[in-house]
Scaffold this active site. Structure first.
Site, PDB file in Angstrom:
ATOM      1  N   CYS A 142      25.918 -16.982 -12.528  1.00 54.47           N
ATOM      2  CA  CYS A 142      27.184 -16.606 -13.168  1.00 54.47           C
ATOM      3  C   CYS A 142      28.280 -17.626 -12.839  1.00 54.47           C
ATOM      4  CB  CYS A 142      27.591 -15.199 -12.768  1.00 54.47           C
ATOM      5  SG  CYS A 142      27.376 -14.820 -11.019  1.00 54.47           S
TER       6      CYS A 142
HETATM    7  N1  LIG Z   1      24.741  -9.461 -10.646  1.00 55.62           N
HETATM    8  C1  LIG Z   1      25.123 -10.542 -11.296  1.00 55.62           C
HETATM    9  O1  LIG Z   1      26.284 -10.654 -11.763  1.00 55.62           O
HETATM   10  C2  LIG Z   1      24.152 -11.680 -11.524  1.00 55.62           C
HETATM   11  C3  LIG Z   1      24.535 -12.716 -12.370  1.00 55.62           C
HETATM   12  C4  LIG Z   1      23.632 -13.781 -12.590  1.00 55.62           C
HETATM   13  C5  LIG Z   1      22.400 -13.783 -11.967  1.00 55.62           C
HETATM   14  N2  LIG Z   1      22.071 -12.771 -11.119  1.00 55.62           N
HETATM   15  C6  LIG Z   1      20.754 -12.827 -10.487  1.00 55.62           C
HETATM   16  O2  LIG Z   1      19.930 -11.845 -11.131  1.00 55.62           O
HETATM   17  C7  LIG Z   1      18.987 -11.305 -10.199  1.00 55.62           C
HETATM   18  C8  LIG Z   1      19.143  -9.793 -10.193  1.00 55.62           C
HETATM   19  O3  LIG Z   1      20.471  -9.481  -9.780  1.00 55.62           O
HETATM   20  P1  LIG Z   1      21.028  -7.997  -9.842  1.00 55.62           P
HETATM   21  O4  LIG Z   1      22.464  -8.098  -9.574  1.00 55.62           O
HETATM   22  O5  LIG Z   1      20.547  -7.310 -11.078  1.00 55.62           O
HETATM   23  O6  LIG Z   1      20.276  -7.372  -8.560  1.00 55.62           O
HETATM   24  P2  LIG Z   1      20.067  -5.841  -8.169  1.00 55.62           P
HETATM   25  O7  LIG Z   1      21.072  -4.993  -8.871  1.00 55.62           O
HETATM   26  O8  LIG Z   1      20.027  -5.796  -6.690  1.00 55.62           O
HETATM   27  O9  LIG Z   1      18.610  -5.494  -8.754  1.00 55.62           O
HETATM   28  C9  LIG Z   1      17.441  -6.110  -8.264  1.00 55.62           C
HETATM   29  C10 LIG Z   1      16.219  -5.555  -8.964  1.00 55.62           C
HETATM   30  O10 LIG Z   1      15.067  -6.231  -8.461  1.00 55.62           O
HETATM   31  C11 LIG Z   1      14.169  -5.285  -7.876  1.00 55.62           C
HETATM   32  N3  LIG Z   1      13.521  -5.861  -6.703  1.00 55.62           N
HETATM   33  C12 LIG Z   1      14.073  -6.133  -5.484  1.00 55.62           C
HETATM   34  N4  LIG Z   1      13.150  -6.681  -4.658  1.00 55.62           N
HETATM   35  C13 LIG Z   1      11.977  -6.719  -5.352  1.00 55.62           C
HETATM   36  C14 LIG Z   1      10.662  -7.147  -5.057  1.00 55.62           C
HETATM   37  N5  LIG Z   1      10.356  -7.669  -3.865  1.00 55.62           N
HETATM   38  N6  LIG Z   1       9.716  -7.041  -6.017  1.00 55.62           N
HETATM   39  C15 LIG Z   1      10.018  -6.519  -7.225  1.00 55.62           C
HETATM   40  N7  LIG Z   1      11.240  -6.097  -7.592  1.00 55.62           N
HETATM   41  C16 LIG Z   1      12.213  -6.199  -6.658  1.00 55.62           C
HETATM   42  C17 LIG Z   1      15.026  -4.098  -7.530  1.00 55.62           C
HETATM   43  O11 LIG Z   1      14.167  -2.977  -7.485  1.00 55.62           O
HETATM   44  P3  LIG Z   1      14.470  -1.640  -6.657  1.00 55.62           P
HETATM   45  O12 LIG Z   1      15.924  -1.343  -6.862  1.00 55.62           O
HETATM   46  O13 LIG Z   1      13.566  -0.630  -7.296  1.00 55.62           O
HETATM   47  O14 LIG Z   1      14.124  -1.946  -5.247  1.00 55.62           O
HETATM   48  C18 LIG Z   1      15.966  -4.064  -8.736  1.00 55.62           C
HETATM   49  O15 LIG Z   1      15.286  -3.520  -9.855  1.00 55.62           O
HETATM   50  C19 LIG Z   1      19.323 -11.956  -8.844  1.00 55.62           C
HETATM   51  O16 LIG Z   1      18.445 -13.029  -8.618  1.00 55.62           O
HETATM   52  C20 LIG Z   1      20.755 -12.438  -9.022  1.00 55.62           C
HETATM   53  O17 LIG Z   1      21.069 -13.547  -8.209  1.00 55.62           O
HETATM   54  C21 LIG Z   1      22.894 -11.711 -10.910  1.00 55.62           C
END
Ligand SMILES: NC(=O)c1ccc[n+]([C@@H]2O[C@H](COP(=O)([O-])OP(=O)(O)OC[C@H]3O[C@@H](n4cnc5c(N)ncnc54)[C@H](OP(=O)(O)O)[C@@H]3O)[C@@H](O)[C@H]2O)c1
Length: 348
Positions: free
Chosen positions: A152
């Site tokens: 982001c």
């Molecule tokens: N948030 C943002 O604004 C943003 C922007 C750009 C990029 N990103 C990137 O996008 C990715 C996701 O971010 P997010 O904010 O959506 O994170 P999040 O809300 O913490 O969600 C993470 C997801 O991944 C799952 N997960 C965690 N550990 C896992 C594992 N070992 N194996 C399989 N699934 C697993 C979690 O499952 P459970 O909850 O069921 O454990 C959940 O479904 C990250 O790499 C982040 O850096 C985020």
């Protein structure tokens, strides 16, 4: 019309949830599975996201490339370090991949190891992975097997400075970026730093000069300017849910003024459906892009300090993650680029 069959890994997180919301209304996509980690495995969609009631009920499956079925595309919305090992398995299962995490963004595996403190186990795929800042890499996306969706902060920062770096107007050794993100940028999992009582009425800088998005921004700035381009980058956590605002400062290589810069930016982004260059008397606000895939930019020249100032805003969960991933899907599968992304901003 044949629909693209998509699966979402990490579907129970914030970016996963945004992917479900956008893809459920996409006229040419069909979600066929949702996978997640240990917290939400086995739970039902409406239990985890009651606001998505109305969509077909589904159960979150454990992450398993062997269960990819006949998916054409897998979105990886997992924390960094997960996609690095499982993407090769999805590719082998015949899926293309759009990775929303950081695992395939850095071209040099040594840089990944240095900043993410983890060895890259699929370095051979880094060259093939297309860096999915759609505006800069559109021509390489059609048919791509793997897209590394940008972070982001990098999305807002690179769109802010790309025109003047590519045109050689900005001095590459003079860039300072002050960036601010809403709390959803930190994901959905519980964490003391992002509790309501910790973030409300608060404002804090974090990871100055050592945030993990720095090497990604520097990689792309260097490609744009044609020389090594270091950046001073300081992110801040803002007590709002969504939204990101970047203020970038740099020195020009020659005399410029605001009108010339605005024209240069307008020319650069002329054909872009999701980037708007504002008029000389306007400034962007995060609320103006809330829930949309748009980036708004304003550029100014301050003659007193001989500095170019650029302000850009995005919604971190849409243009900064899931919306841009859908934009990339549209280009990979040669569908209209704006399909499923036409929503207007929410206001107030
Ligand atoms: N948030 C943002 O604004 C943003 C922007 C750009 C990029 N990103 C990137 O996008 C990715 C996701 O971010 P997010 O904010 O959506 O994170 P999040 O809300 O913490 O969600 C993470 C997801 O991944 C799952 N997960 C965690 N550990 C896992 C594992 N070992 N194996 C399989 N699934 C697993 C979690 O499952 P459970 O909850 O069921 O454990 C959940 O479904 C990250 O790499 C982040 O850096 C985020």
């Amino acid at each position: 019309m044949k629909k693209v069959k998509v699966g979402i890994a990490g579907a129970a997180g914030y970016t996963g949830c945004e992917l479900i919301r956008l893809l459920a209304l996409h006229p040419q996509a069909e979600i066929i599975w949702l996978m997640t980690g240990k917290t939400n495995e086995g739970r039902r969609l409406h239990e985890v996201f009651p606001h998505l009631r109305g969509l077909p009920e589904r159960v979150f499956q454990p992450l398993d490339a062997g269960a990819a079925g006949d998916a054409d595309l897998a979105f990886m919305a997992t924390p960094h370090g997960v996609a690095v090992s499982i993407v090769p398995e999805f590719l082998e299962a015949g899926c293309r991949v759009i990775d929303v995490s950081a695992d395939y963004r850095l071209k040099d595996p040594k840089v990944y190891e240095e900043w993410y403190e983890k060895r890259h186990t699929a370095p051979d795929l880094l060259e093939e992975a297309v860096y999915g800042l759609t505006e800069l890499y559109r021509s390489r996306l059609p048919g791509a097997r793997i897209v590394a969706n940008p972070g982001c902060y990098p999305t807002a920062s690179i769109l802010a400075l790309a025109p003047i770096l590519r045109e050689g107007v900005a001095r590459p050794d003079s860039i300072v970026i002050d960036a601010k993100s809403g709390v959803s940028g930190a994901g959905r999992s519980l964490n003391l730093r992002t509790h309501f009582s910790e973030t409300t009425e608060d404002l804090q800088a974090y990871s100055p000069a050592r945030h993990r998005h720095i090497p990604e921004i520097e990689q792309e700035f260097s490609l744009l300017s044609g020389r090594k381009t270091p950046v001073t980058f300081v992110p801040h956590l803002i007590p709002m849910i969504r939204g990101m605002l970047v203020t970038a400062y740099c020195k020009p290589v020659r005399e410029v003024d605001t009108s010339e810069l605005t024209e240069l930016y307008r020319g650069f982004y002329d054909q872009e459906p999701f980037v708007t260059v504002l008029a000389e008397d306007e400034l962007p606000r995060t609320k103006d892009v809330w829930g949309t895939n748009r980036c708004e930019i304003a550029v100014r020249y301050d003659p007193r300090s001989a500095t170019i100032l650029v302000v850009s805003v995005i919604d971190n969960l849409v243009k900064g993650a899931s919306g841009q991933a859908v934009q990339n899907m549209n280009v990979v599968f040669e569908m209209p680029e704006t399909s499923g992304l036409e929503s207007l901003a929410l206001y107030p």
